[in-house]
Design a protein around this motif. Sequence first.
Motif, PDB file in Angstrom:
ATOM      1  N   ILE A  90       0.909  -1.466   0.189  1.00  0.00           N
ATOM      2  CA  ILE A  90       0.130  -0.355  -0.153  1.00  0.00           C
ATOM      3  C   ILE A  90       0.607   1.221   0.150  1.00  0.00           C
ATOM      4  O   ILE A  90       1.178   2.471   0.936  1.00  0.00           O
ATOM      5  CB  ILE A  90      -1.161   0.178   0.986  1.00  0.00           C
ATOM      6  CG1 ILE A  90      -1.712  -1.053   0.926  1.00  0.00           C
ATOM      7  CG2 ILE A  90      -1.795   1.322   0.863  1.00  0.00           C
ATOM      8  CD1 ILE A  90      -2.708  -1.188   2.431  1.00  0.00           C
ATOM      9  N   PRO A  91       1.374   1.409  -1.106  1.00  0.00           N
ATOM     10  CA  PRO A  91       2.386   2.488  -1.214  1.00  0.00           C
ATOM     11  C   PRO A  91       1.807   3.954  -1.405  1.00  0.00           C
ATOM     12  O   PRO A  91       0.163   4.043  -1.939  1.00  0.00           O
ATOM     13  CB  PRO A  91       3.442   2.359  -1.703  1.00  0.00           C
ATOM     14  CG  PRO A  91       2.426   1.372  -3.459  1.00  0.00           C
ATOM     15  CD  PRO A  91       1.308   0.635  -2.030  1.00  0.00           C
ATOM     16  N   ALA A 116      -2.243  -1.764  -3.817  1.00  0.00           N
ATOM     17  CA  ALA A 116      -3.326  -0.620  -3.491  1.00  0.00           C
ATOM     18  C   ALA A 116      -2.397   0.972  -3.541  1.00  0.00           C
ATOM     19  O   ALA A 116      -2.123   0.964  -2.122  1.00  0.00           O
ATOM     20  CB  ALA A 116      -3.954  -1.204  -2.113  1.00  0.00           C
ATOM     21  N   LYS A 117      -2.244   2.015  -4.537  1.00  0.00           N
ATOM     22  CA  LYS A 117      -1.605   3.085  -3.996  1.00  0.00           C
ATOM     23  C   LYS A 117      -2.332   3.895  -4.452  1.00  0.00           C
ATOM     24  O   LYS A 117      -3.779   4.201  -5.227  1.00  0.00           O
ATOM     25  CB  LYS A 117      -0.818   3.133  -5.591  1.00  0.00           C
ATOM     26  CG  LYS A 117       0.578   4.227  -5.205  1.00  0.00           C
ATOM     27  CD  LYS A 117       1.377   3.896  -5.752  1.00  0.00           C
ATOM     28  CE  LYS A 117       2.606   5.035  -5.957  1.00  0.00           C
ATOM     29  NZ  LYS A 117       4.421   4.997  -6.260  1.00  0.00           N
ATOM     30  N   PHE A 118      -1.953   4.525  -3.724  1.00  0.00           N
ATOM     31  CA  PHE A 118      -2.882   6.166  -3.179  1.00  0.00           C
ATOM     32  C   PHE A 118      -2.701   7.419  -3.560  1.00  0.00           C
ATOM     33  O   PHE A 118      -1.166   7.637  -3.223  1.00  0.00           O
ATOM     34  CB  PHE A 118      -3.286   5.948  -1.860  1.00  0.00           C
ATOM     35  CG  PHE A 118      -4.962   5.310  -1.669  1.00  0.00           C
ATOM     36  CD1 PHE A 118      -5.720   5.136  -1.543  1.00  0.00           C
ATOM     37  CD2 PHE A 118      -4.093   3.786  -0.992  1.00  0.00           C
ATOM     38  CE1 PHE A 118      -6.629   4.582  -1.159  1.00  0.00           C
ATOM     39  CE2 PHE A 118      -5.030   3.106  -0.595  1.00  0.00           C
ATOM     40  CZ  PHE A 118      -5.845   2.872  -0.422  1.00  0.00           C
ATOM     41  N   PHE A 119      -2.598   8.337  -3.708  1.00  0.00           N
ATOM     42  CA  PHE A 119      -2.309   9.452  -4.148  1.00  0.00           C
ATOM     43  C   PHE A 119      -2.795  10.444  -2.502  1.00  0.00           C
ATOM     44  O   PHE A 119      -1.198  11.025  -1.749  1.00  0.00           O
ATOM     45  CB  PHE A 119      -3.746  10.419  -4.281  1.00  0.00           C
ATOM     46  CG  PHE A 119      -3.506  10.171  -6.230  1.00  0.00           C
ATOM     47  CD1 PHE A 119      -2.429  10.925  -6.795  1.00  0.00           C
ATOM     48  CD2 PHE A 119      -4.517   9.750  -7.046  1.00  0.00           C
ATOM     49  CE1 PHE A 119      -2.719  10.404  -8.314  1.00  0.00           C
ATOM     50  CE2 PHE A 119      -4.168   9.451  -8.493  1.00  0.00           C
ATOM     51  CZ  PHE A 119      -3.737   9.940  -8.941  1.00  0.00           C
ATOM     52  N   ARG A 166      -4.288   6.229   3.515  1.00  0.00           N
ATOM     53  CA  ARG A 166      -3.072   4.756   2.607  1.00  0.00           C
ATOM     54  C   ARG A 166      -2.383   4.655   4.135  1.00  0.00           C
ATOM     55  O   ARG A 166      -2.957   3.551   4.281  1.00  0.00           O
ATOM     56  CB  ARG A 166      -2.225   5.945   2.133  1.00  0.00           C
ATOM     57  CG  ARG A 166      -1.360   4.655   2.248  1.00  0.00           C
ATOM     58  CD  ARG A 166      -0.084   5.071   2.765  1.00  0.00           C
ATOM     59  NE  ARG A 166       1.231   4.358   2.740  1.00  0.00           N
ATOM     60  CZ  ARG A 166       2.676   4.247   2.747  1.00  0.00           C
ATOM     61  NH1 ARG A 166       2.767   6.005   3.624  1.00  0.00           N
ATOM     62  NH2 ARG A 166       3.854   3.594   3.145  1.00  0.00           N
ATOM     63  N   GLU A 167      -2.361   5.218   5.443  1.00  0.00           N
ATOM     64  CA  GLU A 167      -1.825   4.791   6.739  1.00  0.00           C
ATOM     65  C   GLU A 167      -2.804   4.151   7.476  1.00  0.00           C
ATOM     66  O   GLU A 167      -3.096   4.004   7.788  1.00  0.00           O
ATOM     67  CB  GLU A 167      -1.097   6.389   7.365  1.00  0.00           C
ATOM     68  CG  GLU A 167      -0.165   6.960   6.391  1.00  0.00           C
ATOM     69  CD  GLU A 167       0.961   7.527   7.418  1.00  0.00           C
ATOM     70  OE1 GLU A 167       0.385   8.521   8.495  1.00  0.00           O
ATOM     71  OE2 GLU A 167       2.025   7.855   7.436  1.00  0.00           O
TER      72      GLU A 167
END
Length: 391
Positions: free
Chosen positions: A276-277, A294-297, A302-303
């Motif tokens: 999850i970066p 699962a890559k978020f802006f 994300r955390e």
Amino acid sequence: MKHNRGQLIDVDSVDEFDRRLSAHPDAAATSTGPADDPTTSPGRVDDPTTSPGRVDDPTTSTLTGWRIHGLDLRERTETVLGCRVSGSLFLGCTFAPGVEQLITDRGGLIFPTVPETPVTVDRQNLYTAGELYGDGAYPVSLDARTYAWSQQPPTEETALAERLHDHSVSVALEEWVRGRRIAGVMGGHAVHRGTPPYAQAALLGQLATVATGGGPGAMEAANLGSRLAVHDRQVLDSALRTVAEVPSFAPDIGAWSAAAFEVIGRFAEPVESLGIPTWHYGHEPPNPFPTAIAKFFGNPVREAVLLEICNAGIVFLPGAAGTVQEIFADACENYYAHPSALAPMILVDTHHWTEVLPVWPLLRALAADRAMQDRIHLVDTVEEAAELIIG
């Protein structure tokens, strides 16, 4: 939001560029950008007169962690090349001939302005490493182009696109984790391949199904170990030797990722794991070893998601400020949680967490007389940590 302090700095005028460098000409001695590894040597800088450009010179200024937007730097060539540039981002900047190649050779990232949203905002599935990296050079990859796009001046349209994208990724992630028992692994993202801490994190990944922050260092090692969990220790050792040939993503993300993809191509039927970066730390590339990414802006989303999905507990390997933050974010969740919702917290390395960074005494005091007090553990080996997770 413009970042003015901390490990990321946005610079959008030549005057600000000059002011920051003149105010802190010896910044390399104290400013390291994202470094969460207490074993990393300080003061490593790029010197354009030295091959390959890595020297111990605490007097050299650093652009590490700087995101420089749309500046004409042709008259600043000597200044730029006199700085450490590894971990910096130049978006839509203009340089004198030949300077771009020198910057990229030393670990800086240079992107042109990206006019349209590179990603699909209404995704139905999580990313794969192959999708993010593609087949070409890293600067033209989906991952790199999306980071460059995210660093342009925000508008209502781009903000909406980011939020819609993160919502769709959250929905896809919720579907992926359903029915799975997932252990989180957190630790220093500056841990280099080929080191004992990296090998220990990989061994932990072999012993449990893991989710990580999806970046390099201990996170990558855990995803690597998990991917090869059906294989024996000799296979893992062979993979560790392969990736150790390129210890860090700086200065060459392409070579770093190619070593990982060499391992991936060698072994079919990987064990599932999750990364999850975030593009908030886009100057740090995602590691290719998770089977789902699962890559978020948005980094706060994300955390929070990473803590929430780790229903089997979280193992905290030695780290520094980032890992300490994650420990107490998880402790806060457990402190107020209903007893049925508690998840184990396991800190690995007694010396590190009691002497180097004495987190354990405070964590133990916080947990006293709370339901969580029996769910916090301090151990010395990843095997002990895995037993607690499996149990």
